[in-house]
Design an enzyme around this catalytic site. Structure first.
Site, mmCIF file in Angstrom:
data_model
loop_
_atom_site.group_PDB
_atom_site.id
_atom_site.type_symbol
_atom_site.label_atom_id
_atom_site.label_comp_id
_atom_site.label_asym_id
_atom_site.label_seq_id
_atom_site.Cartn_x
_atom_site.Cartn_y
_atom_site.Cartn_z
ATOM 1 N N TYR A 116 8.023 5.597 -7.378
ATOM 2 C CA TYR A 116 8.129 4.524 -6.375
ATOM 3 C C TYR A 116 9.586 4.326 -5.944
ATOM 4 O O TYR A 116 9.897 4.291 -4.738
ATOM 5 C CB TYR A 116 7.544 3.220 -6.924
ATOM 6 N N SER A 176 12.929 -1.129 -0.034
ATOM 7 C CA SER A 176 12.929 -2.066 -1.167
ATOM 8 C C SER A 176 14.338 -2.067 -1.733
ATOM 9 O O SER A 176 15.099 -1.113 -1.512
ATOM 10 C CB SER A 176 11.953 -1.551 -2.234
HETATM 11 N N1 LIG Z 1 6.068 -7.146 -3.158
HETATM 12 C C1 LIG Z 1 7.237 -6.689 -3.559
HETATM 13 O O1 LIG Z 1 7.801 -7.124 -4.579
HETATM 14 C C2 LIG Z 1 7.948 -5.641 -2.729
HETATM 15 C C3 LIG Z 1 9.319 -5.462 -2.957
HETATM 16 C C4 LIG Z 1 9.989 -4.499 -2.210
HETATM 17 C C5 LIG Z 1 9.325 -3.753 -1.266
HETATM 18 N N2 LIG Z 1 7.993 -3.946 -1.068
HETATM 19 C C6 LIG Z 1 7.333 -3.093 -0.070
HETATM 20 O O2 LIG Z 1 6.765 -3.922 0.936
HETATM 21 C C7 LIG Z 1 5.701 -3.229 1.564
HETATM 22 C C8 LIG Z 1 4.500 -4.157 1.664
HETATM 23 O O3 LIG Z 1 4.059 -4.453 0.352
HETATM 24 P P1 LIG Z 1 3.506 -5.877 -0.085
HETATM 25 O O4 LIG Z 1 4.431 -6.417 -1.094
HETATM 26 O O5 LIG Z 1 3.175 -6.690 1.088
HETATM 27 O O6 LIG Z 1 2.208 -5.390 -0.881
HETATM 28 P P2 LIG Z 1 0.657 -5.684 -0.688
HETATM 29 O O7 LIG Z 1 0.409 -7.147 -0.642
HETATM 30 O O8 LIG Z 1 -0.008 -4.861 -1.767
HETATM 31 O O9 LIG Z 1 0.317 -5.068 0.740
HETATM 32 C C9 LIG Z 1 0.335 -3.673 0.937
HETATM 33 C C10 LIG Z 1 -0.260 -3.371 2.291
HETATM 34 O O10 LIG Z 1 -0.296 -1.944 2.448
HETATM 35 C C11 LIG Z 1 -1.631 -1.554 2.747
HETATM 36 N N3 LIG Z 1 -1.937 -0.277 2.150
HETATM 37 C C12 LIG Z 1 -1.785 0.096 0.855
HETATM 38 N N4 LIG Z 1 -2.257 1.334 0.673
HETATM 39 C C13 LIG Z 1 -2.732 1.746 1.879
HETATM 40 C C14 LIG Z 1 -3.356 2.934 2.344
HETATM 41 N N5 LIG Z 1 -3.602 3.956 1.513
HETATM 42 N N6 LIG Z 1 -3.723 3.016 3.644
HETATM 43 C C15 LIG Z 1 -3.499 1.978 4.484
HETATM 44 N N7 LIG Z 1 -2.905 0.845 4.106
HETATM 45 C C16 LIG Z 1 -2.529 0.732 2.821
HETATM 46 C C17 LIG Z 1 -2.505 -2.642 2.137
HETATM 47 O O11 LIG Z 1 -3.748 -2.740 2.839
HETATM 48 P P3 LIG Z 1 -5.188 -2.262 2.313
HETATM 49 O O12 LIG Z 1 -5.224 -2.432 0.835
HETATM 50 O O13 LIG Z 1 -6.118 -3.133 3.079
HETATM 51 O O14 LIG Z 1 -5.260 -0.832 2.734
HETATM 52 C C18 LIG Z 1 -1.678 -3.886 2.404
HETATM 53 O O15 LIG Z 1 -1.895 -4.358 3.708
HETATM 54 C C19 LIG Z 1 5.442 -1.966 0.728
HETATM 55 O O16 LIG Z 1 6.021 -0.852 1.367
HETATM 56 C C20 LIG Z 1 6.168 -2.254 -0.570
HETATM 57 O O17 LIG Z 1 6.604 -1.083 -1.204
HETATM 58 C C21 LIG Z 1 7.290 -4.878 -1.773
#
Ligand SMILES: NC(=O)c1ccc[n+]([C@@H]2O[C@H](COP(=O)([O-])OP(=O)(O)OC[C@H]3O[C@@H](n4cnc5c(N)ncnc54)[C@H](OP(=O)(O)O)[C@@H]3O)[C@@H](O)[C@H]2O)c1
Length: 265
Positions: free
Chosen positions: A160, A147
């Protein structure tokens, strides 16, 4: 699994950036190992990708914050005789609020998922990738999703931000160690992205979000391109890149204070 296609294992493929990455890998003729807790979402995605691209998917619905999950994944892919050519460590979550008032269990699960599971999976899948790169002249690729939080401390999401700094540093160090091995490591650093992430983190009112979010598809495409080019780090979006550069020349106390302002509601 179809023998002539490569396979990408994607964690967190049920929503957001991971789901878009799955769609991109399917478009590029990969078979998939889809991992997350939401089995129904993964089944829906697998069926969509089979229809649109003929993709074969192995679904592993599991909680990756459980310490035994990485070994379970390796066991399942080995039993299914799947060679993982690309490992995408994308699953992660955050938790908004003051550290002293935070739920300790959630804090530790965050570290387990964002840091320990990512490290564990990388260590488990890397040796076979290196062997294949040596003996079969195949390349292996690892994409770790960090991130822009990785570039500075983050009051109100302290754990985080710290987990993402770990992901960035681990990835850059591994990219260096693996130079010339046939295996590349790429770290994708998205800024605010419109996914389930902020709602799940109880962080929907942050000032940061008022500046706008990128869409998950664009972020995933940036990550895929950088991965295929073997780049060690990619920051998605020009504004995010600029902010990440600016903190390098500013006093750390000031950077932390500004990061807090951006996190405040
Ligand atoms: N959105 C942002 O602003 C942002 C910015 C920078 C970085 N990121 C990073 O991008 C990555 C993806 O996040 P996203 O934004 O796409 O968020 P998201 O829509 O909440 O998706 C998160 C994914 O991780 C899975 N996950 C969460 N906890 C889990 C667990 N305990 N076991 C297995 N799977 C799990 C969720 O699936 P289930 O709930 O089905 O398990 C979901 O598929 C993360 O590493 C996040 O830190 C996001």
């Amino acid at each position: 699994m179809t023998a002539d296609r490569k396979t990408a294992l994607i964690t967190g493929a049920s929503f957001g950036i991971g789901l878009e990455l799955a769609r991109i890998f399917a478009r590029e003729d990969y078979n998939l190992v889809l991992v997350a807790r939401s089995a129904d979402k993964l089944r829906q995605l697998a069926s969509e990708l089979e229809k649109s691209h003929g993709t074969r998917s192995l679904i592993l619905a599991t909680d990756l914050s459980e310490p035994g999950a990485p070994a379970y994944l390796l066991d399942q892919t080995t039993r299914a005789d799947i060679q993982v050519d690309v490992l995408v460590n994308n699953a992660g979550f955050g938790q908004y609020g003051l550290f002293a008032e935070s739920d300790l269990e959630e804090c530790l699960r965050q570290i387990q998922l964002n840091v320990t599971t990512l490290t564990h999976l990388t260590r488990l899948y890397l040796p076979a990738m290196m062997d294949r790169a040596k003996t079969e002249r195949k390349s292996g690729r690892i994409l770790n999703v960090a991130s822009t939080a990785a570039f500075q401390p983050g009051p109100l999401m302290a754990v985080y931000f710290a987990t993402k700094a770990y992901v960035l540093h681990l990835s850059e160090a591994l990219a260096n160690e693996l130079n010339g091995s046939g295996v590349t490591v790429t770290c994708l650093c998205p800024g605010a992205t419109a996914t389930e992430f902020h709602k799940r983190a109880n962080a929907t009112g942050q000032r940061l979000l008022k500046l706008g979010s990128m869409d998950a598809r664009t972020v995933a495409e940036d990550g895929y391109r950088a991965l295929m080019a073997g780049k060690p780090v990619v920051i998605s979006g020009f504004r995010n890149w600029l902010v990440a550069q600016s903190v390098r020349f500013s006093p750390r106390g000031l950077v932390t204070a500004i990061a807090r302002k951006m996190q405040e509601e």
